[in-house]
Scaffold this motif. Structure first.
Motif, PDB file in Angstrom:
ATOM      1  N   VAL A   1       0.842  -1.199   0.000  1.00  0.00           N
ATOM      2  CA  VAL A   1       0.000   0.000   0.000  1.00  0.00           C
ATOM      3  C   VAL A   1       0.876   1.248   0.000  1.00  0.00           C
ATOM      4  CG1 VAL A   1      -1.638   1.370   1.348  1.00  0.00           C
ATOM      5  CG2 VAL A   1      -1.954  -1.103   1.133  1.00  0.00           C
ATOM      6  N   SER A   2       1.851   1.274   0.890  1.00  0.00           N
ATOM      7  CA  SER A   2       2.735   2.432   0.990  1.00  0.00           C
ATOM      8  C   SER A   2       3.470   2.679  -0.322  1.00  0.00           C
ATOM      9  CB  SER A   2       3.736   2.224   2.125  1.00  0.00           C
ATOM     10  OG  SER A   2       4.615   3.317   2.233  1.00  0.00           O
ATOM     11  N   ASP A   3       4.037   1.616  -0.885  1.00  0.00           N
ATOM     12  CA  ASP A   3       4.785   1.772  -2.138  1.00  0.00           C
ATOM     13  C   ASP A   3       3.883   2.240  -3.274  1.00  0.00           C
ATOM     14  OD1 ASP A   3       7.086   1.057  -0.891  1.00  0.00           O
ATOM     15  OD2 ASP A   3       7.218  -0.960  -1.743  1.00  0.00           O
ATOM     16  N   GLN A   4       2.644   1.733  -3.299  1.00  0.00           N
ATOM     17  CA  GLN A   4       1.713   2.146  -4.361  1.00  0.00           C
ATOM     18  C   GLN A   4       1.338   3.620  -4.233  1.00  0.00           C
ATOM     19  OE1 GLN A   4      -0.541  -2.079  -5.462  1.00  0.00           O
ATOM     20  NE2 GLN A   4      -1.656  -0.506  -4.375  1.00  0.00           N
ATOM     21  N   ILE A   5       1.101   4.068  -3.005  1.00  0.00           N
ATOM     22  CA  ILE A   5       0.751   5.477  -2.803  1.00  0.00           C
ATOM     23  C   ILE A   5       1.929   6.360  -3.188  1.00  0.00           C
ATOM     24  CG2 ILE A   5       0.296   7.198  -1.007  1.00  0.00           C
ATOM     25  CD1 ILE A   5      -1.586   5.162   0.271  1.00  0.00           C
ATOM     26  N   ILE A   6       3.135   5.947  -2.830  1.00  0.00           N
ATOM     27  CA  ILE A   6       4.324   6.718  -3.209  1.00  0.00           C
ATOM     28  C   ILE A   6       4.448   6.800  -4.728  1.00  0.00           C
ATOM     29  CG2 ILE A   6       6.850   6.697  -3.192  1.00  0.00           C
ATOM     30  CD1 ILE A   6       6.656   5.433  -0.369  1.00  0.00           C
ATOM     31  N   ALA A   7       4.309   5.642  -5.390  1.00  0.00           N
ATOM     32  CA  ALA A   7       4.453   5.609  -6.848  1.00  0.00           C
ATOM     33  C   ALA A   7       3.377   6.440  -7.535  1.00  0.00           C
ATOM     34  CB  ALA A   7       4.410   4.160  -7.341  1.00  0.00           C
ATOM     35  N   THR A   8       2.115   6.275  -7.076  1.00  0.00           N
ATOM     36  CA  THR A   8       1.004   7.024  -7.698  1.00  0.00           C
ATOM     37  C   THR A   8       1.174   8.517  -7.490  1.00  0.00           C
ATOM     38  OG1 THR A   8      -0.487   5.156  -7.323  1.00  0.00           O
ATOM     39  CG2 THR A   8      -1.495   7.309  -7.730  1.00  0.00           C
ATOM     40  N   THR A   9       1.555   8.924  -6.293  1.00  0.00           N
ATOM     41  CA  THR A   9       1.730  10.352  -6.004  1.00  0.00           C
ATOM     42  C   THR A   9       2.814  10.952  -6.880  1.00  0.00           C
ATOM     43  OG1 THR A   9       1.062   9.982  -3.711  1.00  0.00           O
ATOM     44  CG2 THR A   9       2.227  12.019  -4.180  1.00  0.00           C
TER      45      THR A   9
ATOM     46  N   ARG B   1     -10.799  13.724 -15.515  1.00  0.00           N
ATOM     47  CA  ARG B   1     -11.155  12.710 -14.529  1.00  0.00           C
ATOM     48  C   ARG B   1      -9.934  12.282 -13.718  1.00  0.00           C
ATOM     49  NH1 ARG B   1     -14.523   7.146 -15.789  1.00  0.00           N
ATOM     50  NH2 ARG B   1     -14.586   6.383 -13.631  1.00  0.00           N
ATOM     51  N   GLN B   2      -8.775  12.154 -14.395  1.00  0.00           N
ATOM     52  CA  GLN B   2      -7.554  11.776 -13.688  1.00  0.00           C
ATOM     53  C   GLN B   2      -7.167  12.851 -12.677  1.00  0.00           C
ATOM     54  OE1 GLN B   2      -5.015  11.230 -17.154  1.00  0.00           O
ATOM     55  NE2 GLN B   2      -4.990   8.992 -16.840  1.00  0.00           N
TER      56      GLN B   2
ATOM     57  N   VAL C   1      -4.693  -2.701  -0.750  1.00  0.00           N
ATOM     58  CA  VAL C   1      -3.755  -2.839  -1.868  1.00  0.00           C
ATOM     59  C   VAL C   1      -4.500  -2.705  -3.198  1.00  0.00           C
ATOM     60  CG1 VAL C   1      -2.264  -4.460  -3.101  1.00  0.00           C
ATOM     61  CG2 VAL C   1      -2.061  -4.233  -0.631  1.00  0.00           C
ATOM     62  N   THR C   2      -5.650  -3.350  -3.268  1.00  0.00           N
ATOM     63  CA  THR C   2      -6.456  -3.275  -4.501  1.00  0.00           C
ATOM     64  C   THR C   2      -6.947  -1.849  -4.753  1.00  0.00           C
ATOM     65  OG1 THR C   2      -7.192  -5.558  -4.193  1.00  0.00           O
ATOM     66  CG2 THR C   2      -8.491  -4.177  -5.681  1.00  0.00           C
ATOM     67  N   TYR C   3      -7.500  -1.200  -3.726  1.00  0.00           N
ATOM     68  CA  TYR C   3      -8.090   0.127  -3.904  1.00  0.00           C
ATOM     69  C   TYR C   3      -7.037   1.198  -4.173  1.00  0.00           C
ATOM     70  CZ  TYR C   3     -12.444  -1.843  -2.026  1.00  0.00           C
ATOM     71  OH  TYR C   3     -13.575  -2.598  -1.820  1.00  0.00           O
ATOM     72  N   SER C   4      -5.833   1.016  -3.653  1.00  0.00           N
ATOM     73  CA  SER C   4      -4.801   2.044  -3.841  1.00  0.00           C
ATOM     74  C   SER C   4      -3.979   1.822  -5.100  1.00  0.00           C
ATOM     75  CB  SER C   4      -3.865   2.077  -2.624  1.00  0.00           C
ATOM     76  OG  SER C   4      -3.202   0.833  -2.464  1.00  0.00           O
ATOM     77  N   ASN C   5      -4.316   0.775  -5.838  1.00  0.00           N
ATOM     78  CA  ASN C   5      -3.626   0.528  -7.097  1.00  0.00           C
ATOM     79  C   ASN C   5      -3.874   1.667  -8.073  1.00  0.00           C
ATOM     80  OD1 ASN C   5      -3.587  -0.645 -10.010  1.00  0.00           O
ATOM     81  ND2 ASN C   5      -2.448  -2.126  -8.785  1.00  0.00           N
ATOM     82  N   GLN C   6      -2.877   2.015  -8.822  1.00  0.00           N
ATOM     83  CA  GLN C   6      -2.960   3.154  -9.744  1.00  0.00           C
ATOM     84  C   GLN C   6      -4.088   2.996 -10.756  1.00  0.00           C
ATOM     85  OE1 GLN C   6       0.850   4.219 -11.372  1.00  0.00           O
ATOM     86  NE2 GLN C   6      -0.050   5.421 -13.014  1.00  0.00           N
ATOM     87  N   GLU C   7      -4.414   1.759 -11.078  1.00  0.00           N
ATOM     88  CA  GLU C   7      -5.479   1.527 -12.056  1.00  0.00           C
ATOM     89  C   GLU C   7      -6.864   1.597 -11.430  1.00  0.00           C
ATOM     90  OE1 GLU C   7      -4.589   1.309 -15.178  1.00  0.00           O
ATOM     91  OE2 GLU C   7      -2.502   1.443 -14.495  1.00  0.00           O
TER      92      GLU C   7
END
Length: 873
Positions: free
Chosen positions: A721-729, A744-745, A826-832
């Motif tokens: 989750v942490s890594d995904q939020i970092i990457a998405t941000t 929308r994005q 993890v699913t909800y914070s995925n970039q997609e």
């Protein structure tokens, strides 16, 4: 004085035994403390060949010690002290007599036993005996010519007396240290099969009937030597070994007659299928080498290489390769490729405990260098070439593509570096230790000498292959001694349980008795052995090497260094005090000992969880440094305010944190700080302090391991989750600045910042807007809270055993609900996905569950038996 008779009584007292005696002097109650200097001088005089001096002192101390025993067993303590002139002295005469002076029975003979009493009468009293004390005390013997044989006998007997008066633990270890009359580690039947059976049939074979001039193997000739039982269904291994002996001799003579170039020309192509063709020229050289360890080492490398290659062949047809070689060799898949008769030939050599069983007796350290006939190595080389020929034919018929599995590589080598590098200076010390440490069996000395040579020449795989076998041999010796089961030291028959690393390192013996080895070696040593040999997340060096899963040429120095350094410390455990003292004067040796004594498990699931927690903590600490959009571009974000659900999450975090605060030491991190600021250095320090606490890892019960598995999964999901939020941000910020986000994005990006509640504060410096600073108000403190929670549970993990079955199942259910939350996050914070509103909803649900479970006081931290303020210590 008949010295020939005396020589037969006991073996010579060696330097090795003298080192043990020096320890016994300190521990045996036969020695009076005030007399210790006499005993120490006795050893010194014997060592310096001053035999008369040694025996003069020894006789006085024998009389003193026996007087103590005499007065004890006869309940006459007043007779222990020097008698007055008017009183009867208690000397050897009365000590060895049948009756006391008052005609009562002397209990000493019954206590010491008839053999000991006969020895004393022989050497001291009988007229036809040496009467050593009489002759020495009356000056009837030349002191310069006192015979070593007499001194040896009396000294050896005295050692046995010292052993009669030590604790059981000292006695067991001393017996092991003194006794190394082992001439073989093979049981009689296995010894006969390996060393004799293949030499009984005297028959010559024409090499041309076994292998053609072009190197093609005639399997039919070899198969004719395979015999079957009366039923015709099973191989008669004993008869087959006997008949194959002359064939192996012919093959060995043939291969040894070749030059290196001839060997390469005739066979090199047929070794390609093994994926290690460069191994075979080395084996060819070893077959002609005078070095005693050369052939056994070659056979070990050959059997592991062959096992790996046969596994690759299995996967041409099969799906999951058997782990054990014996199961691989009886598989229908290999029989389909090579033929049933070929597989039966192989099983005679390496696949059955009823046959030669070369692979197992070598890899488990049962064979000394001189016990493996080189002809069996030559035969396996030829059979390997023949298998390559059969495989080529099969591939041509089926058009299958033969693919080799990649080798296993060791990762995280830094985690393995506990000991410093073994220097040339230390290697010189080891060469001396090999001669003096009783951990080394004398018959195995050539292996240890080769281990040092291979390490010095950077042949690390060769070094560790031999070292692992000798560790198993030495530890088997200790294991059978401390568990009082000497019968388990020899190679087991096919119908009997082998004593291998699996049982040596187990908590209990096969009969459910407690294994005393862990108590003897100590927890640090056992943790090292489990780390490097057993744990799934560890290097599992023996498994990978013995099954051919590692490239021998690329074996890492780091792994070799750690195993070798540990082995040096083991050698030091089994030397005399004088050798140990001298060795400790070497700073490098002292460092190795200190490292060994402080070792903590690195690869137990508990240790792995600690690492995962700290990896996640490091990731969360990055959040405050994440880039955010400039102030003038975030007007839309200001309209996204906290929802009632978000506020409820804040309140729940405060309540849970306050509850946990009761279980923190005074002065520890104030958990409320998690809500008001980015992750603080104090919070990180707290996690590190908790993870640095030593927690027992050896022989964890199943309940502990089950909980650890779930906690590990939770920590991994939090990290994701942490890594995904970092990457998405970072990605969205870059796209925002480049103005490449669609409408929308852009809204999703702002919603993410709002729903994970990255609130913005701005600072004007000289009138210029600065990049927004983060204060993470929801997901960050939630992840911090979960991370802290599982760390506290980890520290108190062993209290899970106090739960009854119902409580335990409820606890697992609770942990699985937290795991489910982190997986959904993890699913909800995925970039997609970008489901930030949903993430708030599931966060609220899990916080309610955590609070409810905490209120019931059902977490492990609540069960800690210490007072609440010390629960995590």
């Amino acid at each position: 004085m008949d010295l020939c008779l005396l020589r037969k009584f006991l073996q010579n007292v060696s330097d090795e035994v003298l080192s043990v005696v020096e320890e016994l002097i300190k521990k045996s109650t036969f020695v009076l403390k005030i007399m210790t200097p006499f005993w120490e001088t006795i050893v010194t005089k014997f060592r310096s060949h001053r035999y008369a001096d040694c025996i003069i002192l020894l006789l006085t101390q024998l009389e003193t010690g026996l007087r103590k025993v005499f007065t004890t067993v006869n309940k006459c303590p007043q007779r222990f002290l020097t008698a007055e002139s008017t009183t009867f002295y208690t000397t050897f005469d009365e000590i060895l007599a049948k009756q006391l002076s008052d005609d009562e029975i002397n209990n000493l003979p019954l206590f010491l036993g008839e053999p000991a009493m006969e020895f004393l009468w022989d050497f001291l009293n009988y007229q036809d005996g040496p009467r050593v004390r009489d002759h020495l005390s009356h000056g009837e013997i030349s002191l310069n010519d006192f015979p070593k044989e007499v001194a040896n006998q009396l000294f050896a007997f005295s050692i046995v007396l010292l052993l009669r008066f030590v604790g059981e633990d000292v006695l067991s270890v001393s017996k092991m240290l003194i006794t190394d009359s082992i001439t073989t580690c093979l049981s009689p039947l296995v010894y006969d099969i390996v060393c004799r059976l293949g030499f009984e049939v005297k028959e010559s074979h024409d090499i041309n009937n076994i292998v053609s001039q072009h190197g093609e193997v005639c399997w039919e000739t070899i198969a004719e030597c395979i015999c079957y039982t009366d039923s015709g269904q099973n191989v008669d291994y004993l008869k087959s070994v006997s008949l194959l002996g002359p064939v192996c001799e012919t093959v060995h003579t043939h291969i040894c007659s070749l030059t290196g170039i001839q060997f390469e020309d005739q066979y090199a192509f047929w070794f390609q299928w093994t994926n290690i063709p460069e191994l075979f020229p080395e084996i060819f050289v070893a077959l002609k080498s005078p070095q005693p360890a050369a052939v056994p080492l070659s056979l070990m490398k050959l059997t592991s290489c062959l096992e790996r290659a046969l596994g690759d062949v299995f996967l041409l047809i099969g799906k999951e390769c058997p782990f054990l070689l014996r199961d691989l060799l009886i598989s229908k898949e290999l029989a389909e490729v090579f033929g049933q008769s070929v597989m039966e030939i192989l099983r005679v050599f390496i696949g059955s405990p009823c046959g030669l069983n070369l692979r197992n007796i070598l890899w488990h350290g049962f064979v000394s260098p001189q016990e493996i006939p080189p002809k069996y190595c030559s035969m396996l080389v030829l059979l390997t070439a023949g298998l390559g020929q059969l495989l080529k034919s099969y591939l041509q018929q089926t058009n299958f593509t033969f693919i080799h599995r990649p080798f296993v590589t060791f990762t995280n080598l830094k985690e393995l570096s506990i000991f410093p590098d073994v220097s040339d200076e230390v290697l010189s010390v080891v060469e001396e230790l090999i001669k003096k440490s009783t951990f080394v069996l004398k018959i195995m000395t050539p292996f240890w000498e080769t281990i040092v040579t291979k390490f010095r020449s950077h042949r690390y795989a060769d070094c560790i292959i031999l070292l692992l076998t000798q560790l198993e041999t030495g530890l088997r010796k200790v294991f059978t001694t401390v568990n009082k089961c000497p019968q388990r030291f020899l190679t087991a028959e096919s119908t009997t349980f082998y004593t291998t690393f699996d049982e040596i390192l187990a908590k209990q013996l096969s009969d459910d008795e407690i294994n005393n080895l862990p108590l003897f070696l100590g927890e640090p040593a056992m943790e090292f052995l489990w780390d490097f040999l057993n744990y799934q997340d560890g290097p599992r060096v023996r498994d990978h090497l013995s099954h051919g899963e590692i490239s021998l040429n690329d074996f890492p120095k780091e792994v070799a260094n750690q195993l070798f350094a540990f082995s040096i410390v083991l050698l030091l455990r089994f030397v005399g005090e004088d050798v140990l003292s001298v060795s400790k004067e070497n700073a490098s040796i002292k460092t190795l000992i200190n490292c060994a004594n402080c070792y903590c498990s690195q690869f137990h699931p508990l240790s792995q969880l600690k690492k995962k927690i700290l990896y996640c903590e490091k990731s969360i600490r990055i959040w405050p440094q994440l880039p955010l959009v400039p102030v003038e571009q975030i007007q839309e974000a200001t309209r996204l305010e906290d929802t009632p659900e978000t506020n409820d999450c804040h309140h729940l975090i405060i309540k849970i944190s306050s509850e946990l605060q009761h279980y923190m030491l005074q002065g520890d991190c104030n958990l409320s700080n998690l809500l008001d600021n980015p992750p603080t250095a104090k919070w990180s320090l707290l996690l590190h302090e908790l993870c640095n606490k030593r927690i027992r890892t050896l022989y964890c019960p199943r309940s502990v391991l089950e909980v650890l598995v779930i906690l590990q999964k939770i920590s991994v999901q939090c990290h994701l989750v942490s890594d995904q939020i970092i990457a998405t941000t970072e990605i969205r910020f870059k796209q925002w600045m480049q103005k490449t986000l669609r409408s929308r994005q852009r809204q999703n990006y702002l919603r993410m910042l709002s729903r994970i509640n990255l609130s913005f504060r701005f600072v004007l410096v000289e009138g210029s807007p600065q990049t927004a600073m983060l204060s993470i108000k929801l997901l960050c403190p939630v992840l911090q809270l979960i991370l802290l929670l599982i760390t506290l549970e980890l520290v108190n993990i062993h209290t899970v055993n106090e739960k009854n079955i119902c409580e335990y199942q409820q606890y697992l259910k609770f942990l699985k609900s937290v795991l489910q939350y982190t997986e959904n996050l993890v699913t909800y914070s995925n970039q997609e996905k970008n489901k930030w509103d949903e993430s708030i909803n599931i966060t609220h649900i899990v916080l309610v569950k955590i609070w409810a479970f905490s209120e019931k006081k059902q977490m492990l931290i609540h069960l800690a038996k210490d007072s609440p303020n010390k629960a995590i210590l």
